[in-house]
Scaffold this active site. Structure first.
Site, mmCIF file in Angstrom:
data_model
loop_
_atom_site.group_PDB
_atom_site.id
_atom_site.type_symbol
_atom_site.label_atom_id
_atom_site.label_comp_id
_atom_site.label_asym_id
_atom_site.label_seq_id
_atom_site.Cartn_x
_atom_site.Cartn_y
_atom_site.Cartn_z
ATOM 1 N N LEU A 56 -27.921 83.508 16.455
ATOM 2 C CA LEU A 56 -26.751 82.644 16.542
ATOM 3 C C LEU A 56 -25.520 83.534 16.524
ATOM 4 O O LEU A 56 -25.481 84.536 15.803
ATOM 5 C CB LEU A 56 -26.700 81.675 15.362
ATOM 6 C CG LEU A 56 -27.629 80.456 15.399
ATOM 7 C CD1 LEU A 56 -27.595 79.739 14.050
ATOM 8 C CD2 LEU A 56 -27.246 79.501 16.516
ATOM 9 N N ASP A 57 -24.500 83.173 17.307
ATOM 10 C CA ASP A 57 -23.249 83.927 17.295
ATOM 11 C C ASP A 57 -22.622 83.880 15.903
ATOM 12 O O ASP A 57 -22.861 82.927 15.143
ATOM 13 C CB ASP A 57 -22.263 83.334 18.301
ATOM 14 C CG ASP A 57 -22.769 83.430 19.735
ATOM 15 O OD1 ASP A 57 -23.491 84.390 20.034
ATOM 16 O OD2 ASP A 57 -22.421 82.548 20.543
ATOM 17 N N PRO A 58 -21.814 84.884 15.538
ATOM 18 C CA PRO A 58 -21.151 84.852 14.225
ATOM 19 C C PRO A 58 -20.376 83.558 13.983
ATOM 20 O O PRO A 58 -20.353 83.043 12.856
ATOM 21 C CB PRO A 58 -20.218 86.067 14.284
ATOM 22 C CG PRO A 58 -20.929 87.020 15.205
ATOM 23 C CD PRO A 58 -21.570 86.162 16.254
ATOM 24 N N ALA A 60 -21.158 80.639 14.965
ATOM 25 C CA ALA A 60 -22.048 79.480 14.883
ATOM 26 C C ALA A 60 -22.654 79.299 13.495
ATOM 27 O O ALA A 60 -22.775 80.242 12.713
ATOM 28 C CB ALA A 60 -23.169 79.619 15.912
#
Length: 315
Positions: A56-58, A60
């Site tokens: 997951l992106d930071p 998210a």
């Protein structure tokens, strides 16, 4: 000084890791990479081996399944699972990362939009579609993540690829903000959907908030935050932490399963092929005569079962 910090660090107790098997349904907080979250829970549980099943992106939040021990052997299979997200986007501006963590590239006025028009444009992004991933992504090109090349300012050409988007639902539309719920297959970038939908609407868009709701087969996950896990560790110790783990076999809820007799199980665990009466193809979960999970195997059309990833102990 550096020497003082280094001295203090050297006096911190080192984590003594242990064998631990199972799956943690972690609710990843914002502002932290998936690997940083993984390392936090690995040290908290003192797990010898750990891995997650899809970054997951930071920016998210939401479900990040973390596999410990024997469960790491099947983490790769969970990467291909269907997923669902809720995303908030801002219309009228685009960034180099396609989300709020990036540098602003362009601003445009947002036209008057209604739900009917937005929903009509959304239909182009449902089904088997071709999508260009963000240049700031973990995809590798020449053995290096794209984000590393992008940070150096290199010119990057990212080829389109086919992905599967099962559904997009418009949850709300308010001036320059919209919220969507998206259900999609592996490899789909929600940031790319938002970016391309913004272009279709004539004003551009970027992600401002993203939450992963579920990852199959954990479609109604009871997620645990880092804070709740720390509270459990403080109040109940490792016994309490172990209670929140799901068994490794829970990952096989939607898989085809094959049971072998004692002789078949013995041969499979020795790495040998086993003949079955099932003339189908596909990756399956194999169980022994006493109901214990043996691991993952590949079934061929001639009925032969060949081992892929086997467990070295009961899970």
């Amino acid at each position: 000084s550096y020497e003082i910090v280094a001295d203090r660090m050297s006096k911190l107790p080192r984590t003594v890791f242990r064998q631990l098997d199972g799956i943690l349904l972690l609710d990843k907080p914002p502002g932290m990479s998936s690997n940083q979250a993984l390392q936090r829970v690995r040290h908290l549980f003192r797990a010898e081996k750990a891995g997650h099943t899809g970054s997951l992106d930071p920016l998210a939040t939401g479900l990040l399944p973390v596999c410990f021990g024997e469960a790491t052997k099947i983490a790769g299979y969970l990467l291909g699972s269907d997923k669902a997200y809720e995303v908030e986007a801002r219309l009228g501006s685009t960034t180099d990362t396609d989300d709020a963590d990036g540098v602003l590239l362009r601003e445009r006025p947002v036209p008057a939009l209604d739900r009917t028009h937005v929903q009509a444009e959304m239909q182009a992004f449902v089904g088997r579609i071709h999508q260009r991933p963000p240049i700031y992504s973990a995809l590798k090109q020449g053995g290096e993540p794209l984000y590393a090349k992008a940070r150096r300012g290199e010119k990057i050409e990212v080829p389109e690829r086919e992905v599967d988007v099962q559904a997009i639902e418009l949850l709300s539309l308010d001036a320059d903000r919209l919220r969507l719920r998206i259900r999609c297959g592996t490899g789909t970038y929600v940031r790319s959907i938002v970016r391309d939908l913004g272009e279709a609407l004539g004003c551009g868009a970027h992600v401002t908030a993203l939450r992963r709701l579920w990852v199959a087969p954990f479609n109604e996950p009871a997620m645990h935050s880092l804070e709740s896990l720390q509270t459990i560790a403080s109040n109940e110790g490792e016994v309490g932490l172990e209670k929140v783990l799901m068994p490794t076999v829970s990952a096989f809820a939607n898989w085809r399963k094959i049971a072998l007799d004692a002789e078949g199980a013995r041969r499979l665990l020795l790495g040998q092929a086993v003949a079955t009466a099932i003339h189908q193809e596909g990756v399956v979960c194999v169980f022994g005569a006493e109901g214990e999970a043996l691991g993952v195997a590949e079934l061929h059309s001639d009925g032969v079962l060949r081992p892929r990833r086997l467990f070295s102990r009961k899970v």
